[in-house]
Design an enzyme around this catalytic site. Structure first.
Site, short mmCIF file in Angstrom:
data_model
loop_
_atom_site.label_atom_id
_atom_site.label_comp_id
_atom_site.label_asym_id
_atom_site.label_seq_id
_atom_site.Cartn_x
_atom_site.Cartn_y
_atom_site.Cartn_z
N LYS A 48 42.87 33.64 35.08
CA LYS A 48 42.69 33.79 36.54
C LYS A 48 44.02 33.96 37.28
O LYS A 48 44.12 34.75 38.21
CB LYS A 48 41.94 32.59 37.10
CG LYS A 48 40.49 32.57 36.70
CD LYS A 48 39.75 31.40 37.29
CE LYS A 48 38.32 31.37 36.77
NZ LYS A 48 37.55 32.58 37.12
N ASN A 51 45.47 37.48 36.58
CA ASN A 51 44.61 38.49 37.24
C ASN A 51 44.86 38.51 38.75
O ASN A 51 44.95 39.56 39.38
CB ASN A 51 43.12 38.16 37.03
CG ASN A 51 42.66 38.31 35.60
OD1 ASN A 51 43.37 38.88 34.77
ND2 ASN A 51 41.48 37.80 35.29
N GLY A 235 28.62 40.11 49.38
CA GLY A 235 29.83 39.96 50.21
C GLY A 235 30.38 38.55 50.20
O GLY A 235 30.44 37.91 49.15
N ASP A 263 38.68 37.42 40.99
CA ASP A 263 40.15 37.34 40.95
C ASP A 263 40.79 38.42 41.82
O ASP A 263 41.78 38.18 42.51
CB ASP A 263 40.66 37.45 39.50
CG ASP A 263 40.30 36.23 38.67
OD1 ASP A 263 40.08 35.16 39.27
OD2 ASP A 263 40.23 36.35 37.44
P1 ATP Z 1 33.86 36.51 38.73
O1 ATP Z 1 34.12 35.08 38.33
O2 ATP Z 1 32.71 37.17 38.02
O3 ATP Z 1 35.06 37.38 38.78
P2 ATP Z 1 33.15 35.36 41.32
O4 ATP Z 1 31.81 34.73 41.14
O5 ATP Z 1 34.33 34.49 41.45
O6 ATP Z 1 33.37 36.49 40.23
P3 ATP Z 1 32.01 37.25 43.18
O7 ATP Z 1 31.37 36.57 44.34
O8 ATP Z 1 31.11 37.75 42.10
O9 ATP Z 1 33.15 36.30 42.62
O10 ATP Z 1 32.84 38.51 43.69
C1 ATP Z 1 33.94 38.41 44.58
C2 ATP Z 1 33.85 39.50 45.62
O11 ATP Z 1 33.89 40.79 45.00
C3 ATP Z 1 32.57 39.47 46.46
O12 ATP Z 1 32.69 38.59 47.56
C4 ATP Z 1 32.46 40.92 46.88
O13 ATP Z 1 33.28 41.17 48.00
C5 ATP Z 1 33.01 41.68 45.67
N1 ATP Z 1 31.90 42.04 44.76
C6 ATP Z 1 31.50 41.36 43.65
N2 ATP Z 1 30.43 41.95 43.08
C7 ATP Z 1 30.14 43.03 43.84
C8 ATP Z 1 29.13 44.07 43.80
N3 ATP Z 1 28.19 44.10 42.84
N4 ATP Z 1 29.14 45.01 44.78
C9 ATP Z 1 30.08 45.00 45.75
N5 ATP Z 1 31.05 44.06 45.84
C10 ATP Z 1 31.08 43.09 44.92
#
Ligand code: ATP
Length: 314
Positions: A48, A51, A235, A263
């Site tokens: 993390k 990244n 989002g 990340d």
């Molecule tokens: P990971 O641990 O899988 O990297 P996370 O759970 O920490 O992810 P997410 O909420 O999945 O974080 O994603 C972070 C941000 O990336 C979201 O708030 C959004 O802005 C963008 N994002 C993630 N997935 C998508 C998607 N399918 N379409 C558009 N934007 C996305």
């Protein structure tokens, strides 16, 4: 006067982990005592901290330093090359006798991952005088929880007054009072928000994810001045003490691989804040970067450039 976000290139120090990911596709995950044959081995750079540093520099355009630790091995060289290639300053990365952190990942046909992490050098990250000096000059200090908590606390203690200490509380774990007291900004996904809010969220958390994020963020604001809850394709939610929460939608994209979206989001958010953006504007920019990252495979390889983020956002 606050800096003009269109021209000011702020400075970010990311304190965290760096891993090499070893990935094999498997027909199913093996049980205890079982050996199975998988596909070809893939090796990629991750962790993390690394990244997020790559994202802050390449996609966010910030003057970025990575404070972490690598072994004196080939994996360490691979990570250094990736960080250097993204324009991250690596002069304060420690090299240890312990091997570079390694994640062993099997992926089944339904896309489910099983992961074992050998932290190795990540257990030996150190905030010495040089690291403390660079942290003391940064606009934003960004950390996660793949390194010892006392290192995150030491990094927070080294920041200058007015600088932001942001924590991406992943992987999720309980935080001591000293950590809560030091934090300016918490960045979490919905699961981490739920874990950290705990009993403070009460029994009636809404089922709709965005409503749930708003409810959990409100509970977390009792402990930290600002919270961003990321919600994948839905989002994110920005909550700050004294202001109404703001929902920031994510642009619609065809998701190919969501690894590293969080990340990318954190690194770009930190870079935008360091450049003088408000938290809501920083979250908007980070959403565009996170969305672009899911359209490409990999973690560090999927991080877009700042020009790509700007073009996508207009
Ligand atoms: P990971 O641990 O899988 O990297 P996370 O759970 O920490 O992810 P997410 O909420 O999945 O974080 O994603 C972070 C941000 O990336 C979201 O708030 C959004 O802005 C963008 N994002 C993630 N997935 C998508 C998607 N399918 N379409 C558009 N934007 C996305």
């Amino acid at each position: 006067m606050s800096p003009d976000p269109s021209t000011h290139r702020g400075s970010v120090v990311v304190v965290g982990s760096a891993n090499v990911d070893l990935v094999v596709d498997v027909p199913r995950h093996p049980g205890g005592g079982e050996t199975i044959l998988g596909g070809d081995l893939r090796r990629s750079t991750g962790g993390k901290g690394a990244n997020q540093a790559v994202a802050a520099a390449r996609a966010g355009g910030a003057d970025t330093t990575f404070v972490g630790a690598l072994g004196r091995d080939e994996s360490g060289e691979l990570l250094l090359a990736s960080l250097d290639g993204a324009g991250v300053r690596t002069d304060l990365v420690g090299r240890t006798a312990a091997p570079t952190g390694t994640a062993l990942i099997t992926v089944s046909p339904d896309g489910e991952n099983a992961i074992v992490v050998a932290p190795g050098a990540n257990s030996h990250v150190r905030i010495g005088p040089e690291q403390a000096e660079r942290i003391g000059a940064a606009d934003v200090v960004l950390a996660q929880l793949e390194i010892p908590l006392d290192v995150v606390l030491a990094a927070g203690a080294a920041r200058r007054p007015g600088a932001v200490l942001a924590l991406n509380a992943a992987p999720s774990r309980d935080l001591p009072d000293a950590m809560w007291a030091a934090l300016d900004l918490l960045i979490v996904n919905e699961h981490e928000a739920r874990d950290l809010a705990g009993e403070a969220a009460g029994p009636a958390t809404p089922t709709d994810p965005v409503d749930a994020a708003e409810h959990l963020a409100a509970a977390l604001l009792a402990k930290v001045p600002a919270v961003v809850v990321t919600l994948g394709g839905a989002g994110c939610l920005v909550a700050q003490r004294g202001s109404a929460p703001v929902r920031v939608p994510a642009p619609r994209v065809d998701a190919v691989d969501t690894t590293g979206a969080g990340d990318t989001f954190c690194g770009v958010l930190a870079a935008a804040l360091a450049g003088g953006s408000t938290l809501v504007d920083a979250a908007r920019t980070a959403s565009f970067a996170g969305a672009l990252a899911v359209t490409r495979p990999g973690a560090q390889d999927a991080v877009p450039t700042a020009d790509e983020v700007t073009t996508f956002a207009h």
